[in-house]
Design an enzyme around this catalytic site. Structure first.
Site, PDB file in Angstrom:
ATOM      1  N   GLU A  87      12.837 -11.525  -3.274  1.00 48.12           N
ATOM      2  CA  GLU A  87      11.331 -11.098  -3.680  1.00 48.12           C
ATOM      3  C   GLU A  87      11.288 -11.740  -4.870  1.00 48.12           C
ATOM      4  O   GLU A  87      11.937 -11.738  -5.917  1.00 48.12           O
ATOM      5  CB  GLU A  87      11.636  -9.613  -4.178  1.00 48.12           C
ATOM      6  CG  GLU A  87      10.572  -8.995  -5.051  1.00 48.12           C
ATOM      7  CD  GLU A  87      10.894  -7.714  -5.538  1.00 48.12           C
ATOM      8  OE1 GLU A  87      11.849  -7.082  -5.178  1.00 48.12           O
ATOM      9  OE2 GLU A  87       9.936  -7.018  -6.074  1.00 48.12           O
TER      10      GLU A  87
ATOM     11  N   ASP B  95      14.472  -6.214  -5.736  1.00 45.96           N
ATOM     12  CA  ASP B  95      14.838  -5.327  -6.849  1.00 45.96           C
ATOM     13  C   ASP B  95      15.131  -3.703  -6.526  1.00 45.96           C
ATOM     14  O   ASP B  95      14.789  -3.185  -5.941  1.00 45.96           O
ATOM     15  CB  ASP B  95      13.827  -5.426  -8.202  1.00 45.96           C
ATOM     16  CG  ASP B  95      13.772  -6.737  -8.622  1.00 45.96           C
ATOM     17  OD1 ASP B  95      14.815  -7.243  -8.839  1.00 45.96           O
ATOM     18  OD2 ASP B  95      12.777  -7.129  -9.214  1.00 45.96           O
TER      19      ASP B  95
ATOM     20  N   ASP C  46      14.143  -1.214  -7.315  1.00 48.37           N
ATOM     21  CA  ASP C  46      12.976  -0.387  -8.188  1.00 48.37           C
ATOM     22  C   ASP C  46      12.120   0.035  -6.931  1.00 48.37           C
ATOM     23  O   ASP C  46      12.400  -0.476  -5.914  1.00 48.37           O
ATOM     24  CB  ASP C  46      12.413  -1.047  -9.351  1.00 48.37           C
ATOM     25  CG  ASP C  46      11.686  -2.254  -8.717  1.00 48.37           C
ATOM     26  OD1 ASP C  46      11.599  -2.724  -7.676  1.00 48.37           O
ATOM     27  OD2 ASP C  46      11.225  -3.137  -9.658  1.00 48.37           O
TER      28      ASP C  46
ATOM     29  N   ASP D 215       9.003  -1.067  -6.299  1.00 46.30           N
ATOM     30  CA  ASP D 215       8.665  -2.316  -5.572  1.00 46.30           C
ATOM     31  C   ASP D 215       9.548  -2.674  -4.612  1.00 46.30           C
ATOM     32  O   ASP D 215       9.092  -3.151  -3.297  1.00 46.30           O
ATOM     33  CB  ASP D 215       7.904  -3.143  -6.396  1.00 46.30           C
ATOM     34  CG  ASP D 215       6.667  -2.788  -7.168  1.00 46.30           C
ATOM     35  OD1 ASP D 215       6.145  -2.025  -6.647  1.00 46.30           O
ATOM     36  OD2 ASP D 215       6.469  -3.339  -8.212  1.00 46.30           O
TER      37      ASP D 215
END
Ligand code: 28G
Length: 695
Positions: A480, A557, A559, A561
């Site tokens: 990403e 990541d 997280d 997203d």
């Protein structure tokens, strides 16, 4: 209570009876990984559901206990405990004999063939510990086993009575044997999904799920929570007066009285009540949540021969068909004869109405099957006497009669419905027309594209290739963001690690039409670099033997997203390259969240992969003794950091994606795109603790 580990004559026959299960567990539960592990819960659950289908059980409780065991409890009649002709309690015989569990004498509602319905004895054989409690005839009986061998001494062949009760039912607690299973941590996401499915398919059933394990996220799925668990399955409460020291029952008391408080506490544990009185209608409504509907819900249920057919569907403004099949409550992942029977009859029906209404002229070609199901969300659930399952995962219904029976019911019921609801049939034909138009455009686009040599329709863009051409050795990281992609490009081992940076969020393939999917740069690059094409509704061009990388690693990541991108990617694989997942080629990397550097000399820095790990460390170390660095994202790591934590096969943590994960991903796409933060956080949470070291 006296316990014995001695191998008496009984236990030897027991061992012989269940021995094949322990020597070849995969044959009975489909493997010893996560899938097999969770299958244990389904096996036990299925028996409770069978008891519901028999008309005697209204509530089932499934609890993932703090100690890693699982408890399933129902309020059915209770396993028979009377003397069996073999000279021991019937419960013993059922729990220690292959194919003698639950319903094998009653073929009518046998849960399934293939992997399913092999019963409690299989779970018993694969559990380091199992406790069976039966409430019947005013009494509570208890039996226990270790690896299928009884550890409770019978009294004249019968089970000891440990309490009194006015209730009836069965409670089974088991701990998966860690010498058999690779992992013994149940995946609550899979189990919850299965329980919800079961609730939709059995509208008169209520299922209580609790996760009491330390790492379980508190307060999940607010809309499903029903505060004030009324503890109706309460034979345990009665028992307290008699067996006051009985831990299991005390726990039951806790769940009956404290649950409302616990829901609002921050401690471990979640409770979810699955009850879906609207059945399949509610299921379709849930599947279509957030989408624009084009027709009302269409529902029918009838029998043909011995087969019961229940079906609900609704069209939404989308380009995909979304058909879920079940046979005897089992999700038929790979489809089968019930689905083909429905589709065949349905296609005829829509074409015949289209002609009748003058929408299709005599000279016009018929709609294809796929056209008629454009935008359809459908659940077909059948009850079938003797199902035969085949396919890669034994989830494809093969019984030919099922096809005939489903077609008969579908034809009769839908004709009746459409004759009275002309607006609805017109709306459906409208969807088919739209599909036919797009299909023709796509066929054109496709011939154009294919004529330009299959794998050259796009340069590989930003792909950083590796030097090795040996697919078995090669890995491709889908990273990403450009900055993480850059670091990974520098930090990797160029020989066998390729890096494909992707930007932002790839297209949601669940929603987009195939031409849009193929137009998406990220997706084209992926198809190109994997080298094996893709499969979709109109043809299967996928060839796994051409796969250039045997490990496809999603590197996003930790997280919201990142997990969203994982979900979208998994949805893409699930729909267009499912074999990648079936064959175990897809992984998710688990980058660390923290770096702890102790100030003491000689102490090594430590990467931490989740908050639990950090908390544990913090509990044992003074804040002044270490430095804490929190990685906000992969983009923050320099190439050596990235190599050490996420790329180096010796040190990284990878989670292999299983088909269930991908199926759920496709289902949670909607949820993750919603505005509510809690489910997303829980999703990430749930996936973080399931990390496994890949070697
Ligand atoms: C809690 C975890 C899993 C079950 C029952 C109830 C009966 C039963 C189960 O019978 C043998 C074969 C057919 C009669 C049946 C009780 C009839 C009368 C049962 C469970 C004997 C099995 N009374 N509840 N098995 N049958 N729940 N839950 O396993 O002829 S298994």
């Amino acid at each position: 209570m006296a316990k014995t580990q001695s191998y008496n004559a009984d236990s030897i026959t027991v061992l012989e009876g269940l021995e094949p299960v322990r020597t070849r567990p995969g044959m009975y539960i489909g493997g010893v990984g996560s899938k097999g592990l969770n299958h244990l819960v389904y096996e036990i659950l299925d028996n409770s559901v069978d008891e519901h289908l028999a008309g005697y059980c209204t509530e089932i409780r499934v609890t993932l206990e703090k100690d890693g065991s699982c408890t399933v409890q129902d309020n059915g009649r209770g396993l028979p405990v009377d003397m069996h002709q073999k000279g021991v309690s019937a419960e013993r015989v059922i729990m220690t004999t292959l194919h003698a569990g639950g319903k094998f004498d009653n073929q009518a509602y046998k849960t399934s063939g293939g992997l399913h319905g092999v019963g409690s004895s299989v779970v018993n054989a694969l559990s380091s510990q199992m406790t069976v409690e039966v409430a019947r005839d005013g009494k509570i009986y208890r039996d226990s086993y270790s690896r299928g061998i009884p550890t409770t001494e019978l009294i004249n062949g019968l089970l000891p009575v440990v309490g009194k009760t006015k209730q009836t039912g069965t409670r089974i607690n088991f701990t998966p044997d860690d010498t058999i299973f690779e992992k013994t941590v149940f995946k609550s996401e899979w189990i919850k999904s299965r329980l919800h499915e079961t609730a939709y398919l059995n509208p008169e059933l209520t299922i209580y799920f609790r996760d009491l394990r330390e790492f379980s996220a508190p307060k999940v799925h607010q809309e499903l929570l029903v505060a004030g668990d009324d503890g109706q399955i309460s034979f345990g409460l009665d028992a307290l007066s008699v067996a006051a020291s009985d831990e299991a029952f005390e726990q039951q008391k806790g769940s009956a009285t404290d649950s409302a408080a616990e829901l609002s506490s921050d401690g471990a544990g979640e409770t979810i009540v699955y009850h879906e009185p609207d059945g399949l209608r509610a299921y379709i409504t849930a599947l279509n949540k957030g989408q624009e509907t084009v027709t009302p819900l269409i529902y029918f249920k009838d029998r043909s021969g011995d087969t019961e057919v229940e079906c609900c569907f609704q069209y939404v403004d989308a380009f995909e068909e979304n058909i879920h099949g079940f046979c005897n409550n089992i999700f038929t992942q790979e489809g089968g004869t019930h689905i083909t029977g429905f589709k065949a009859r349905y296609t005829q029906l829509i074409n015949s109405y289209a002609k009748q209404l003058g929408i299709l002229k005599d000279k016009d070609a018929n709609f294809t099957g796929a056209d008629t199901r454009n935008g359809m969300t459908c659940v077909i659930a059948i009850k079938y006497r003797d199902p035969i399952f085949e396919g890669q995962t034994k989830t494809k219904l093969a019984s030919a009669e099922a096809s005939v029976d489903v077609a008969a019911v579908t034809g009769e019921k839908l004709e009746h419905y459409f004759d009275r609801n002309v607006e609805t049939i017109k709306a459906i034909i409208g969807c088919a027309e739209k599909s036919a138009k797009i299909r023709k455009a796509e066929e054109k686009a496709r011939t154009n594209m294919l004529s330009k040599s299959k794998f050259s329709f796009d340069s590989n863009g930003k792909l950083k290739v590796c030097t090795s051409k040996d697919p078995e050795k090669c890995e491709i990281f889908i990273v990403e963001g450009d900055s993480a992609g850059g670091s990974a490009g520098t930090g990797r081992n160029r020989e066998f690690q390729a890096i494909l940076p992707i930007r932002g969020k790839i297209l949601n393939v669940e929603k987009a039409s195939i031409d849009k999917v193929l137009a998406n740069a990220e997706i084209r690059t992926m198809i190109n670099s994997f080298g094996c094409g893709f499969s979709e509704g109109y043809g299967n061009d996928f060839d796994i033997t051409k796969l250039r990388y045997h490990k496809i690693i999603l590197m996003t990541d930790a997280d919201v997203d990142g997990s969203h991108i994982d979900t979208l990617l998994l949805t893409f694989f699930y729909r267009f390259m499912p074999e990648l997942i079936y064959n175990g080629h897809v992984y998710v990397s688990m980058p660390p969240l923290y770096l702890v550097t102790p100030k003491a000399r000689n102490a090594k820095p430590q990467y931490m992969y989740n908050d639990r790990e950090l908390q544990k460390y913090q509990q044992n170390h003074e804040p002044s003794t270490y430095e804490l660095k929190r990685f906000k994202g992969l983009g923050e790591m320099d190439p050596p950091d990235l190599w050490a934590t996420t790329l180096d096969p010796e040190r990284r943590v990878l989670k292999r994606v299983e088909i269930e994960d991908a199926r759920l991903a496709s289902e949670v796409t909607e949820m993750l795109m919603g505005s509510d933060v809690a489910p997303r956080r829980d999703f990430i949470y749930a996936h973080a603790h399931e990390a496994e070291i890949d070697t």
